[in-house]
Write a protein that holds these residues in place. Structure first.
Motif, PDB file in Angstrom:
ATOM      1  N   CYS A   1       5.966   2.427   1.577  1.00 54.75           N
ATOM      2  CA  CYS A   1       4.819   1.522   1.465  1.00 54.75           C
ATOM      3  C   CYS A   1       4.671   0.691   2.740  1.00 54.75           C
ATOM      4  O   CYS A   1       5.635   0.438   3.458  1.00 54.75           O
ATOM      5  N   THR A   2       3.461   0.276   2.987  1.00 54.66           N
ATOM      6  CA  THR A   2       3.186  -0.643   4.089  1.00 54.66           C
ATOM      7  C   THR A   2       2.507  -1.890   3.526  1.00 54.66           C
ATOM      8  O   THR A   2       2.161  -1.938   2.350  1.00 54.66           O
TER       9      THR A   2
ATOM     10  N   HIS B   1       0.773   5.468   0.430  1.00 52.31           N
ATOM     11  CA  HIS B   1      -0.138   6.338   1.179  1.00 52.31           C
ATOM     12  C   HIS B   1      -0.058   7.808   0.752  1.00 52.31           C
ATOM     13  O   HIS B   1       0.946   8.274   0.234  1.00 52.31           O
ATOM     14  N   GLY B   2      -1.170   8.489   1.016  1.00 49.88           N
ATOM     15  CA  GLY B   2      -1.239   9.919   0.739  1.00 49.88           C
ATOM     16  C   GLY B   2      -2.142  10.265  -0.422  1.00 49.88           C
ATOM     17  O   GLY B   2      -2.216  11.430  -0.827  1.00 49.88           O
TER      18      GLY B   2
ATOM     19  N   ARG C   1      -2.641   0.831  -4.066  1.00 48.88           N
ATOM     20  CA  ARG C   1      -1.651  -0.245  -4.009  1.00 48.88           C
ATOM     21  C   ARG C   1      -0.697  -0.124  -5.189  1.00 48.88           C
ATOM     22  O   ARG C   1      -1.106   0.197  -6.302  1.00 48.88           O
TER      23      ARG C   1
ATOM     24  N   LEU D   1       0.851  -1.191   0.000  1.00 51.74           N
ATOM     25  CA  LEU D   1       0.000   0.000   0.000  1.00 51.74           C
ATOM     26  C   LEU D   1       0.886   1.239   0.000  1.00 51.74           C
ATOM     27  O   LEU D   1       1.905   1.292   0.692  1.00 51.74           O
TER      28      LEU D   1
ATOM     29  N   GLU E   1      -5.497   9.088  -0.707  1.00 57.24           N
ATOM     30  CA  GLU E   1      -6.837   8.599  -0.398  1.00 57.24           C
ATOM     31  C   GLU E   1      -7.928   9.502  -0.963  1.00 57.24           C
ATOM     32  O   GLU E   1      -9.082   9.074  -1.109  1.00 57.24           O
TER      33      GLU E   1
ATOM     34  N   PRO F   1      -7.801   2.031  -0.605  1.00 53.04           N
ATOM     35  CA  PRO F   1      -6.395   2.439  -0.519  1.00 53.04           C
ATOM     36  C   PRO F   1      -5.703   2.247  -1.867  1.00 53.04           C
ATOM     37  O   PRO F   1      -6.193   1.537  -2.736  1.00 53.04           O
TER      38      PRO F   1
END
Lengths: 565, 173
Positions: A479-480, A349-350, A417, A347, A352, A415
Motif C-alpha cells: 500500500c501507499t 494498487h492493481g 483504499r 491505497l 483500477e 483508486p
C-alpha cells in the motif's frame, strides 16, 4: 397465582431471545420495554432515497447541542436526521461521570432496543477467552468453557442467520453460517500478503448477522435475503439482518404467550425474604407516570448491562441493603467495553479496472493473533481488526478541477483504499463501575447513572502496538499513502459493547451470577444481557449474549419443571 | 428583493445556459428553499454561489448544479441545519472567495469566469492545500455533496441503485 410465569425486562438483543425461548416452552411471558413501540412500516426509513433526506440527512446543529450532545458525537456515522428517533435524547435521559473521567452511554429506547441499530458483526468467543482470567490471575475465572457454550452458539446462529466463511481458526471458532460476502480482489491480495508476511495472522470475511440463504423458519417470519443496500442503521424492510424486531419477538408473538408492554420503566424488583424469591417487578409508565406492579415466578433482566445493574442497585431491601443480589458487592463493577482508536488506511494498487456492485454489510476481519500465534507482546490479551478495501470514489468534491471533467471524474471508481481498525479487549477492573447518583434523579424520579470508568496501562499499550501492526500489514501489502492514526483511544462505552456489571463466577462471594446466568443470591433471577461477561474478549459480543441467554432459558425451564423456582 | 428563482433565471442565461427555464420547475428536487425569499444568503451571495456551482458542475448531457437547485439547497441548509457559528463562518467564506475571485467575477462571461475559477481551484488543490483556500474547498465540497444528493446527480451521474439485491465484489470496467 402470579400475573405471568416470567417477566423479561428489556426487548433488545438478549431480551428478545429470553422472550422467544420462554414463550416457546409454554410460559406466559410479560416483556417490559421502557421505550415506545417501533413499527417498521411506520418508523423505518431505510427506503428513503438520498434526495428526500432533509439537509443531507444532518441533524440541525442546535438540535444536536440541545438533544443529542452525547449520542451524536459518540456515533455520528449512524445518528442522522431521518433516524434520530432510534436514539435517545440526552436531555431526557441524563447521566454523569466522575470528574476526570468520561463515558459514552449510547442508547435506543424502543421496541428491540439497540438490536435495530447494531453493526451486526458476529464472532464467537474462543476457548482462550474462557480461560484467560484464570491463566493470568485476573478478576475471577469464567465458570463456563467454550465446549459448554458451543451448541448454544450453533442454536442461535441457525435461528438468527449469520453470513460467513468456515475458516478453521481455533481462536475464532467457525459457526453455522449462511454464505458469506466474497472479498474484493484487493482484499484477497491483502489476505495473501498478510498471511505470507505474518504467519499466524489471517484475513477472513467479516461474519455478519445477515441472511444470504434464508431457512424455511426465517422465511416464515417474513425475513428474506440481504439486498446489499447498506441502509441497516435505518431499519430493514426486508428484515434481512437479525434484530429482536425481525426475528425473536415475532417468534415469541406467534406462540400466543407473549405480552409486550411499552413505556414501562422498571424501578425495582420485589423480593420476598421468606421465600428467597422475587415476587415481581415495579414499573412507572413513561407516558402517564402511573405506577404498576406485575407478579411472576421468574424474572429475566435484559435491560442492558448498565440499566440492569441500576435496577438491581435500586432494588434495596433489608436482606439486600446494597442492592438486590449484591452480597458480593460486584453489581455495577467491572464495567467493560471494547477499545478502538488504532488502525491504518492506505491505497492498494492493481485494481483500477475494477469496481464493485452493491453495498455489502461487512468487509474483512483479522482475528486476534496477539498472545495466541504471536507470544512476544508487551501487553496481555489482544485485538481483532475490522475493515475492508473498496474504491475510494471521488464523492465529496475534494479533487482538483472544475467543469465537465470534474463532473465526469465522479463516474470513476477512483483508486482503491483499504482500511483496518482495531477492536481490543479491556481488562476487568472492579473500580470501573456504574453507581446510582447520590442525589440526582431523572424525570421519573429514578436515580441517574454515575460512571467512573477509565482505561488501564494494558489498554494503552495494546492500542499503540495495534497501530504499528496495522501500518506494517498495509506496508507488506504494498500500500501507499498509508495513514496510521495517532492513537486516540475511544471514550469508554463508545463501542457500545457494555459488559461485566454482574459477572458470572463460581464463588458467590466474588460474583453475582452462577454459570447459568442465575443470581447466586436469588434463584428466580437471571441476568442474560452483557452483564454476565466475566471478561470482554475482543470479539463483538452480541452473538455470545444470544447463546448464553438461550442456554439460561433452557436451564430456568428445567428448574421450574422441578419446582426449584 | 429578488427571489431566488428570479436570480437563478438570470444567472442561467448569463453563464450561457440555454433558457430551458422549464427545467426550473424541477428545481425543488433537493431544495428546502424553493420559490420565495432567500433565508440565508444575500442576493449577492447567492449570485456568486450559483455562478460558482454552475462552473464546477455545469449542465452537460445531464443537469447541472442550477438545474437541481444546489444554491437554493445550500441556502436552506444554512437556514435550517447550521447554527449561528456555522452561518457566520459560511458568510465569511463566501466573502473570502468573492475577494479571491475579484469584484469583476460576477460580470465575466462564462469562459472568462471559468478560467478565473479554474485558476483559483488549481491554487486551492496544490499539494500543500494552502489554508488561505480552505473556504473555497469547503464550498466546493458542499456544492458537490448537494449535487450528488439530488435525484439527477445520484441516478444519472452516479448510477445509484436503491436495491442492488446482490453483492458483486468484481465488476470489470
Amino acid at each position: 397465582m402470579t400475573d405471568f410465569d416470567a417477566i423479561v425486562v428489556g426487548s433488545g438483543m438478549s431480551g428478545g431471545w429470553s422472550a422467544k425461548e420462554l414463550c416457546e416452552r409454554g410460559l406466559k411471558v410479560l416483556v417490559l420495554e421502557r421505550g415506545p413501540e417501533i413499527k417498521p412500516d411506520r418508523d423505518y426509513v431505510d427506503q428513503l432515497p438520498p434526495w428526500e433526506e432533509k439537509n443531507l440527512d444532518r441533524i440541525a446543529q442546535e438540535e444536536i447541542d440541545k438533544h443529542y450532545f452525547k449520542q451524536y458525537p459518540g456515533v455520528a456515522y449512524a445518528v442522522k436526521e431521518s433516524n434520530k428517533h432510534f436514539w435517545v435524547k440526552d436531555d431526557d435521559h441524563p447521566y454523569e461521570t466522575v470528574e476526570g473521567t468520561d463515558y459514552d452511554w449510547l442508547r435506543g429506547y424502543h421496541t428491540a432496543g439497540r438490536s435495530i441499530m447494531w453493526s451486526r458483526q458476529s464472532y464467537r468467543m474462543g476457548p482462550q477467552d474462557f480461560t484467560a482470567n484464570k491463566d493470568e490471575g485476573v478478576a475471577v475465572d469464567w465458570p463456563v468453557r467454550y465446549d459448554e457454550i458451543k451448541p448454544w452458539y450453533d442454536y442461535v446462529e441457525e435461528f438468527a442467520g449469520v453470513a460467513g466463511n468456515l475458516d478453521g481458526l481455533e481462536q475464532l471458532p467457525d459457526g453455522v453460517y449462511q454464505p458469506g460476502f466474497e472479498l474484493t480482489d484487493a482484499e484477497k491480495l491483502f489476505k495473501t500478503k498478510v498471511e505470507s508476511s505474518f504467519p499466524g495472522r489471517n484475513v477472513i470475511q467479516a461474519r455478519v448477522a445477515h441472511l444470504t440463504n434464508p431457512t424455511d423458519e426465517q422465511r416464515e417470519l417474513g425475513r428474506t435475503n440481504c439486498q446489499a443496500r447498506n441502509r441497516c442503521h435505518f431499519g430493514c424492510a426486508f428484515k434481512a439482518y437479525f434484530s429482536s424486531l425481525h426475528a425473536t419477538l415475532p417468534a415469541a408473538e406467534r406462540t400466543g404467550n407473549m405480552t409486550l408492554v411499552h413505556n414501562a420503566i422498571v424501578q425495582s424488583l420485589e423480593y420476598d425474604p421468606e421465600q428467597n424469591r422475587l415476587t415481581g417487578v415495579r414499573i412507572v409508565d413513561a407516558e402517564t407516570n402511573e405506577h404498576r406492579f406485575y407478579s411472576s415466578r421468574l424474572v429475566f433482566l435484559n435491560a442492558s448491562p448498565i440499566a440492569s445493574a441500576m435496577i438491581l442497585l435500586q432494588s434495596k431491601s433489608e436482606t439486600f441493603p446494597n442492592g438486590l443480589a449484591n452480597t458480593s458487592d460486584q453489581v455495577g463493577r467491572n464495567l467493560m467495553d471494547h477499545i478502538s482508536g488504532a488502525g491504518a488506511n492506505g491505497l492498494i494498487h492493481g485494481f483500477e479496472n475494477q469496481k464493485i456492485f452493491g453495498r455489502r454489510p461487512g468487509g474483512i476481519y483479522i482475528p486476534r493473533y496477539a498472545n495466541i500465534t504471536e507470544k512476544d507482546k508487551p501487553y496481555s490479551r489482544g485485538f481483532g481488526y475490522q475493515g475492508g478495501a473498496s474504491p475510494l470514489g471521488n464523492a465529496g468534491g475534494q479533487i482538483p478541477g472544475i467543469g465537465r471533467e470534474f463532473k465526469e471524474a465522479h463516474k470513476s471508481p477512483g483508486p482503491w483504499r483499504i482500511s483496518i481498525g482495531a477492536f481490543g479487549e479491556q481488562l476487568p477492573n472492579p473500580n470501573n463501575r456504574v453507581t446510582l447518583h447520590p442525589n440526582k434523579t431523572d424525570k421519573w424520579n429514578n436515580p441517574i447513572a454515575l460512571f467512573n470508568v477509565s482505561y488501564g496501562e494494558n489498554e494503552h499499550i495494546m492500542l499503540q502496538e495495534a497501530n504499528k501492526d496495522a501500518a506494517a500489514m498495509l506496508e507488506a501489502a504494498g500500500c501507499t499513502n498509508i495513514n496510521s492514526n495517532t492513537v486516540n483511544l475511544t471514550v469508554p462505552g463508545n463501542r457500545i459493547h457494555e459488559m461485566g456489571s454482574a459477572r458470572m463466577g463460581n464463588d458467590p462471594d466474588t460474583s453475582v451470577l452462577n454459570r447459568w446466568c442465575q443470581a447466586h443470591d436469588v434463584p428466580n433471577l437471571f441476568v442474560t444481557d452483557g452483564s454476565f461477561m466475566t471478561s470482554a474478549a475482543c470479539q463483538n459480543p452480541s452473538i455470545s449474549y444470544m447463546a448464553f441467554t438461550a442456554r439460561a432459558c433452557d436451564h430456568a425451564m428445567k428448574l421450574m419443571q422441578e419446582n426449584i423456582i | 428583493m429578488k427571489t431566488r428563482r428570479e436570480i437563478l433565471q438570470g444567472l442561467i442565461v448569463s453563464i450561457g445556459g440555454s433558457s430551458l427555464l422549464t427545467a426550473c420547475d424541477g428545481f425543488a428536487k433537493i431544495a428546502p428553499t424553493v420559490d420565495g425569499e432567500l433565508r440565508f444568503y444575500s442576493s449577492e451571495e447567492i449570485e456568486l454561489v450559483t455562478k460558482i456551482s454552475d462552473l464546477i458542475i455545469p449542465r452537460t448531457d445531464t443537469p447541472g448544479a442550477s438545474d437541481v437547485n444546489v444554491s437554493g439547497f445550500l441556502d436552506g441548509l444554512m437556514a435550517e441545519w447550521a447554527n449561528a457559528e456555522t452561518r457566520e463562518n459560511h458568510h465569511r467564506d463566501i466573502k473570502r472567495i468573492g475577494g479571491q475571485l475579484g469584484d469583476s467575477f460576477r460580470e465575466l462571461d462564462e469562459q472568462d469566469a471559468k478560467n478565473k475559477l479554474a485558476n483559483l481551484d488549481t491554487r486551492a488543490y496544490a499539494a500543500d492545500r494552502p489554508d488561505e483556500y480552505s473556504a473555497y474547498r469547503s464550498l466546493k465540497g458542499l456544492i458537490t455533496q448537494a449535487y450528488f444528493a439530488s435525484e439527477e446527480g445520484r441516478l444519472l451521474e452516479q448510477q445509484w441503485v436503491a436495491v442492488p439485491g446482490r453483492w458483486n465484489p468484481r465488476v470489470e470496467i
